[in-house]
Design a protein around this motif. Structure first.
Motif, PDB file in Angstrom:
ATOM      1  N   GLU A  20       0.844  -1.198   0.000  1.00  0.00           N
ATOM      2  CA  GLU A  20       0.000   0.000   0.000  1.00  0.00           C
ATOM      3  C   GLU A  20       0.879   1.247   0.000  1.00  0.00           C
ATOM      4  O   GLU A  20       0.581   2.235  -0.680  1.00  0.00           O
ATOM      5  CB  GLU A  20      -0.920   0.016   1.210  1.00  0.00           C
ATOM      6  N   PHE A  21       1.964   1.197   0.762  1.00  0.00           N
ATOM      7  CA  PHE A  21       2.912   2.310   0.792  1.00  0.00           C
ATOM      8  C   PHE A  21       3.605   2.452  -0.566  1.00  0.00           C
ATOM      9  O   PHE A  21       3.674   3.549  -1.123  1.00  0.00           O
ATOM     10  CB  PHE A  21       3.942   2.099   1.904  1.00  0.00           C
ATOM     11  N   LEU A  22       4.099   1.338  -1.107  1.00  0.00           N
ATOM     12  CA  LEU A  22       4.787   1.374  -2.396  1.00  0.00           C
ATOM     13  C   LEU A  22       3.876   1.887  -3.513  1.00  0.00           C
ATOM     14  O   LEU A  22       4.322   2.594  -4.402  1.00  0.00           O
ATOM     15  CB  LEU A  22       5.282  -0.030  -2.763  1.00  0.00           C
ATOM     16  N   MET A  26      -2.206   4.943   0.466  1.00  0.00           N
ATOM     17  CA  MET A  26      -2.516   5.215   1.868  1.00  0.00           C
ATOM     18  C   MET A  26      -2.470   6.714   2.119  1.00  0.00           C
ATOM     19  O   MET A  26      -1.846   7.454   1.357  1.00  0.00           O
ATOM     20  CB  MET A  26      -1.573   4.453   2.803  1.00  0.00           C
ATOM     21  N   PRO A  27      -3.131   7.141   3.181  1.00  0.00           N
ATOM     22  CA  PRO A  27      -3.133   8.571   3.507  1.00  0.00           C
ATOM     23  C   PRO A  27      -1.715   9.077   3.800  1.00  0.00           C
ATOM     24  O   PRO A  27      -0.848   8.321   4.235  1.00  0.00           O
ATOM     25  CB  PRO A  27      -3.995   8.653   4.765  1.00  0.00           C
ATOM     26  N   ASP A  28      -1.517  10.373   3.571  1.00  0.00           N
ATOM     27  CA  ASP A  28      -0.202  10.981   3.805  1.00  0.00           C
ATOM     28  C   ASP A  28       0.281  10.773   5.234  1.00  0.00           C
ATOM     29  O   ASP A  28       1.476  10.559   5.467  1.00  0.00           O
ATOM     30  CB  ASP A  28      -0.242  12.477   3.489  1.00  0.00           C
ATOM     31  N   VAL A  32       3.927   9.129   6.312  1.00  0.00           N
ATOM     32  CA  VAL A  32       4.910   9.741   7.211  1.00  0.00           C
ATOM     33  C   VAL A  32       5.323   8.739   8.287  1.00  0.00           C
ATOM     34  O   VAL A  32       6.501   8.606   8.624  1.00  0.00           O
ATOM     35  CB  VAL A  32       4.347  11.038   7.837  1.00  0.00           C
ATOM     36  N   LYS A  33       4.354   8.003   8.807  1.00  0.00           N
ATOM     37  CA  LYS A  33       4.622   6.984   9.819  1.00  0.00           C
ATOM     38  C   LYS A  33       5.565   5.919   9.264  1.00  0.00           C
ATOM     39  O   LYS A  33       6.514   5.496   9.930  1.00  0.00           O
ATOM     40  CB  LYS A  33       3.283   6.376  10.258  1.00  0.00           C
TER      41      LYS A  33
END
Length: 103
Positions: A20-22, A26-28, A32-33
């Motif tokens: 999902e990150f790649l 996902m939400p900003d 950041v997390k």
């Protein structure tokens, strides 16, 4: 996988949502997390780098191929099942989920 160090976000959560990150799905705030986690966790950063490299390689080698419509429909049907929380059978999934039949 875990590096054994305490983190605000557990390694297992990072790895469970790595694609999902790649794929920037996902939400900003979650991005950041993840970025913060990668700064302090070299095993997860290494896994991220590996998956990112594989994704780029697949895109370069296979990105021009046309996907058959029926295959796309089957994959999308399976994703819909997974997103809805339904169990996904190991065998082939039909293009559209069928309605339950009365016995």
């Amino acid at each position: 996988m875990s590096c054994g160090e305490p983190h605000d976000t557990e390694c297992s959560e990072i790895l469970d949502h790595l694609y999902e990150f790649l794929d920037k799905e996902m939400p900003d705030s979650d991005c950041v997390k993840f970025e913060h986690h990668f700064e302090e966790c070299s095993p997860c950063l290494e896994k991220y780098g590996l998956e990112q490299a594989v994704k780029k390689l697949v895109k370069r080698c296979c990105g021009q191929d046309d996907v058959p419509g029926d295959l796309r429909a089957k994959v999308m049907g399976r994703l819909d099942l997974i997103r809805s929380g339904q169990s996904v059978p190991d065998h082939e999934v039909s293009a559209a989920p069928s309605a339950p039949q009365d016995s």
